[in-house]
Write an enzyme that holds these catalytic residues in place. Structure first.
Site, PDB file in Angstrom:
ATOM      1  N   ALA A  73       0.841  -1.197   0.000  1.00 49.77           N
ATOM      2  CA  ALA A  73       0.000   0.000   0.000  1.00 49.77           C
ATOM      3  C   ALA A  73       0.878   1.250   0.000  1.00 49.77           C
ATOM      4  CB  ALA A  73      -0.904  -0.002   1.220  1.00 49.77           C
ATOM      5  N   GLN A  75       1.461   3.638   2.099  1.00 52.07           N
ATOM      6  CA  GLN A  75       2.284   3.799   3.297  1.00 52.07           C
ATOM      7  C   GLN A  75       2.821   2.445   3.785  1.00 52.07           C
ATOM      8  OE1 GLN A  75       3.565   6.294   5.062  1.00 52.07           O
ATOM      9  NE2 GLN A  75       2.799   7.843   3.661  1.00 52.07           N
ATOM     10  N   SER A  76       3.378   1.693   2.870  1.00 53.04           N
ATOM     11  CA  SER A  76       3.850   0.340   3.180  1.00 53.04           C
ATOM     12  C   SER A  76       5.123   0.357   4.025  1.00 53.04           C
ATOM     13  CB  SER A  76       4.103  -0.425   1.881  1.00 53.04           C
ATOM     14  OG  SER A  76       4.788  -1.625   2.129  1.00 53.04           O
ATOM     15  N   ASN A  77       5.046  -0.262   5.198  1.00 52.47           N
ATOM     16  CA  ASN A  77       6.247  -0.458   6.009  1.00 52.47           C
ATOM     17  C   ASN A  77       7.195  -1.444   5.330  1.00 52.47           C
ATOM     18  OD1 ASN A  77       5.227   1.135   8.227  1.00 52.47           O
ATOM     19  ND2 ASN A  77       3.939  -0.608   8.780  1.00 52.47           N
ATOM     20  N   ALA A  79       7.623  -1.924   2.115  1.00 53.35           N
ATOM     21  CA  ALA A  79       8.334  -1.264   1.022  1.00 53.35           C
ATOM     22  C   ALA A  79       9.520  -0.469   1.555  1.00 53.35           C
ATOM     23  CB  ALA A  79       7.380  -0.356   0.254  1.00 53.35           C
TER      24      ALA A  79
END
Length: 334
Positions: A73, A75-77, A79
């Site tokens: 998503a 705000q992917s942690n 990523a």
């Protein structure tokens, strides 16, 4: 179980702390609450994905990859931690970010984890909500391979049997810490989304006969789907480790009552949980994963599902960088 049989790059700051939360325990007036600080794994503010990436990135390097692709998503942690790991290894990183919330907030779309993705040198592309993200990654990978790159694809959340090994190892680590201090754990709880953290933990706990029930607080899928996903991945992980059948279907339990309107959309109890942890313990949660899991934990304490005298460990999956993309939601609750 001999995890050293699998390639691994040792970059995480381990073991992560196991701490008693005295003020939160007193405020809730119920069970004794502990926290396993997997927000302290290192690499770009830390988080649970770093444990998974130790195994995934080792596999990528063993295959000769010079670039990794993953997705998540906005705000992917995951990523952000993948971008940091790739930077540390001198590899390229290409990230597809799916718009799962429909937010037009500039901070949500460019601050927090997104800002850090770019600081680590990752290339990002956006995709609409509901896109077939595995297919999108394969298409991008084909183009990069045509340009001569050697590409390794990491699934969303790092959640496959290789990534889940990181949380098999976490189960061993947690039990060792509990044994060293005479801590009897009655319940272990954590956020569950892409399934790798919960699947790895339950395989590890069952394989060493820990006798600790694990509860995942869901952040996206309905309960039946979440439990199905976790159980399927747990089965694949157990087979990879050479202990098929160690996890039974009834061992996999998820409560998805705290999701609210959808993934990445915090409820009022999510915000309350973030504030309680921050104000009472100086610990930062995130609005997507750990905040929703903490809301479940708090409600279970208040309603007596976790009882007086029991000892509950909350595994903190990290994600505080996302707070900077949710400033509007946090201000609205002041």
């Amino acid at each position: 179980m001999h995890l050293s049989r699998f390639p691994r790059i040792f970059l995480a700051h381990l073991p992560t702390p196991l701490e008693r939360m005295d003020r939160l325990t007193a405020a809730l007036g119920g069970p004794e609450i502990w926290i396993k600080r997997d927000d302290c794994t290192g690499l770009s503010t830390g988080g649970n994905k770093t444990r998974k990436l130790e195994f995934l990135m080792a596999e990528a390097r063993a295959m000769g990859a010079d670039l990794v692709i993953t997705q998540g998503a906005t705000q992917s942690n995951h990523a952000r931690q993948t971008a940091a790991f790739a930077a540390r290894l001198g590899m390229g990183c290409h990230i597809l970010l799916e718009d799962r919330t429909g937010s037009n907030d500039p901070n949500y779309n460019s601050n927090g984890n997104v800002l850090l993705d770019h600081l680590h040198g990752a290339v990002t592309e956006k995709r609409p909500g509901g896109a077939d993200m595995p297919a999108e990654m394969e298409a991008v990978a084909d183009g990069l391979r045509a340009d001569g790159r050697t590409v390794y694809i990491i699934p969303g959340g790092g959640s496959n049997a290789t990534g889940a090994l990181g949380y098999v190892n976490c189960a061993f680590e947690l039990l060792g810490q509990a044994n060293d201090r005479g801590l009897v754990i009655d319940h272990l709880v954590t956020a569950t989304g892409s399934a790798g953290t919960q699947a790895g933990l339950i395989v590890g706990l069952k394989a060493i006969h820990a006798g600790i029930p694990l509860l995942g607080f869901g952040v996206r899928a309905p309960q039946a789907k979440q439990e199905e996903n976790v159980f399927a991945l747990a089965q694949r992980t157990a087979e990879k480790l050479g202990c098929p059948g160690v996890v039974l279907r009834e061992d996999v339990v998820a409560d998805c009552s705290y999701v609210g309107q959808g993934y990445g959309i915090p409820r009022a109890d999510t915000i309350e949980a973030i504030r309680l942890f921050a104000e009472l313990e100086g610990i930062l949660l995130d609005p997507v994963y750990s905040g929703k899991a903490a809301a479940g934990l708090i409600d279970y304490c208040r309603t007596g599902r976790f009882r007086m005298g029991e000892r509950v460990v909350f595994l903190h999956t990290g994600g505080s960088a996302a707070l900077f993309g949710y400033d509007a939601a946090l201000r609205a609750e002041v």
